[in-house]
Design a protein around this motif. Sequence first.
Motif, short mmCIF file in Angstrom:
data_model
loop_
_atom_site.label_atom_id
_atom_site.label_comp_id
_atom_site.label_asym_id
_atom_site.label_seq_id
_atom_site.Cartn_x
_atom_site.Cartn_y
_atom_site.Cartn_z
N UNK A 161 57.70 9.46 45.04
CA UNK A 161 58.40 8.26 44.55
C UNK A 161 59.90 8.54 44.53
N UNK A 162 60.67 7.47 44.62
CA UNK A 162 62.12 7.64 44.65
C UNK A 162 62.68 8.02 43.27
N UNK A 163 62.08 7.48 42.23
CA UNK A 163 62.56 7.79 40.87
C UNK A 163 63.44 6.69 40.32
N UNK A 164 63.75 6.76 39.00
CA UNK A 164 64.48 5.67 38.35
C UNK A 164 65.96 5.63 38.71
N UNK A 165 66.56 4.48 38.43
CA UNK A 165 67.99 4.28 38.62
C UNK A 165 68.72 4.81 37.39
N UNK A 166 69.81 5.51 37.61
CA UNK A 166 70.60 6.04 36.49
C UNK A 166 71.84 5.15 36.30
N UNK A 167 71.97 4.61 35.09
CA UNK A 167 73.09 3.70 34.82
C UNK A 167 74.37 4.50 34.55
N UNK A 168 75.48 3.82 34.54
CA UNK A 168 76.77 4.45 34.30
C UNK A 168 76.80 5.11 32.91
N UNK A 169 76.23 4.40 31.89
CA UNK A 169 76.22 4.96 30.52
C UNK A 169 75.37 6.22 30.45
N UNK A 170 74.23 6.19 31.17
CA UNK A 170 73.34 7.38 31.17
C UNK A 170 74.03 8.56 31.87
N UNK A 171 74.75 8.26 32.93
CA UNK A 171 75.50 9.29 33.66
C UNK A 171 76.55 9.92 32.75
N UNK A 172 77.24 9.06 32.00
CA UNK A 172 78.32 9.53 31.10
C UNK A 172 77.74 10.45 30.02
N UNK A 173 76.62 10.00 29.45
CA UNK A 173 75.97 10.78 28.38
C UNK A 173 75.53 12.14 28.91
N UNK A 174 74.99 12.12 30.14
CA UNK A 174 74.55 13.38 30.74
C UNK A 174 75.73 14.35 30.87
N UNK A 175 76.85 13.84 31.34
CA UNK A 175 78.01 14.73 31.57
C UNK A 175 78.51 15.32 30.24
N UNK A 176 78.37 14.54 29.15
CA UNK A 176 78.76 15.08 27.83
C UNK A 176 77.85 16.25 27.44
N UNK A 177 76.54 16.05 27.62
CA UNK A 177 75.58 17.12 27.30
C UNK A 177 75.82 18.32 28.21
N UNK A 178 76.06 18.03 29.48
CA UNK A 178 76.30 19.11 30.46
C UNK A 178 77.49 19.96 30.03
N UNK A 179 78.56 19.31 29.61
CA UNK A 179 79.75 20.06 29.17
C UNK A 179 79.43 20.91 27.95
N UNK A 180 78.59 20.40 27.06
CA UNK A 180 78.27 21.22 25.87
C UNK A 180 77.36 22.39 26.27
N UNK A 181 76.50 22.17 27.25
CA UNK A 181 75.64 23.26 27.75
C UNK A 181 76.50 24.35 28.40
N UNK A 182 77.57 23.93 29.08
CA UNK A 182 78.45 24.91 29.75
C UNK A 182 79.12 25.86 28.75
N UNK A 183 79.18 25.44 27.49
CA UNK A 183 79.76 26.31 26.46
C UNK A 183 78.85 27.51 26.19
N UNK A 184 77.52 27.31 26.42
CA UNK A 184 76.55 28.34 26.03
C UNK A 184 75.89 29.07 27.19
N UNK A 185 75.70 28.38 28.31
CA UNK A 185 74.88 28.97 29.39
C UNK A 185 75.73 29.78 30.37
N UNK A 186 75.22 30.95 30.76
CA UNK A 186 75.92 31.75 31.77
C UNK A 186 75.57 31.26 33.17
N UNK A 187 74.33 30.80 33.33
CA UNK A 187 73.85 30.36 34.64
C UNK A 187 73.42 28.90 34.56
N UNK A 188 73.82 28.13 35.56
CA UNK A 188 73.34 26.76 35.70
C UNK A 188 72.58 26.70 37.01
N UNK A 189 71.30 26.36 36.94
CA UNK A 189 70.48 26.26 38.15
C UNK A 189 70.14 24.79 38.36
N UNK A 190 70.70 24.19 39.40
CA UNK A 190 70.49 22.76 39.65
C UNK A 190 69.61 22.60 40.88
#
Length: 307
Positions: free
Chosen positions: A104-133
């Motif tokens: 399946x293609x998967x759900x659509x990500x809205x602008x607000x959801x994208x923004x929220x993700x980037x906030x969480x991502x930035x906070x994760x970058x404070x703690x994680x040594x490795x990011x595996x995407x």
Amino acid sequence: MIATVSLNPSIDVRYSLPVFQIGQIHRAASIDKTAGGKGLNVSRVLSQLGMKVSCTGFLGGKNGEWIADRLQDSMLENRFIPIKGETRSCLAILTEDGQTEILEQGPYISEDERKLFLEIYDSILEEADYIVASGSLPTGLEQSFYQLLADRAKQKGRYFLLDTSGIGLAQGIQGKPFLIKPNKEEFCKLIGKSHIELDEMMEYAQEICKNGVEYLLLSMGKEGALLVSKSRILKADIPVIKAMNPVGSGDSMLAGFTFAHSKEYSLEEVLKWACACGMSNAASEKTGSINPLEVQQFINLIKVVEI
Ligand code: ADP
């Protein structure tokens, strides 16, 4: 800590059938359902290797809830963003002749959801040594999204490892990730060739590394793997094993690489760990699952040569 990014996770359903015929009714005696998408496979294997893993991305609907429960079962930290859309499911039909997949293609990500993700991502970058995407980009996100994630990780001095394909990979490379892990087919697509010999493959891989990717881990299924940097090429020859289910081998390989690199093992050892984890996954019925004891045994059988 290691963080994994799964932007388009899925419930992976696998039916094992003796035969599969178009237009016929089939009764599946064996059904396997996993919290999947490549990023969650990586997460589970890292956890099996004893690493603390934090998982982020987007989860929505009943499928999202089901995946969140599985994260808890596997002791994976849930840092997913809840979304309005429904997380997808993907179907694989396994027969003796091979595997048929419906994704399946998967759900659509809205602008607000994208923004929220980037906030969480930035906070994760404070703690994680490795990011595996890992995995495909959901609709709604720009095709250069992985480049953005790589840029932010690098600014924080984090290792950013990327396993995706097509345009997401081509654009993601612009962010100069620490590592990319294409398989042979994905690599050919990346460089715009339909077929390629080993020598040529090494040349192209080194070219990519000269442009800023630190390592290119090129997986070649039962033929082993190449680990390329701008100054070195290592080739792993692996023994023949009885493969039960190779789905998720690339993800397990990425987990093995990340684990061994975080332990500061030599590059030769890191490549052995990567291959052994891929092999152990292939030898198991389960997707994105290894047996750490078996990994140790495989490591002793893998030969790594410098080219
Ligand atoms: P992907 O799942 O990304 O397509 P590969 O199929 O290349 O990745 O597998 C990744 C690694 O897993 C390989 O480099 C190898 O070490 C191991 N592996 C995969 N399939 C097999 C197999 N049939 N036999 C032995 N090892 C395998």
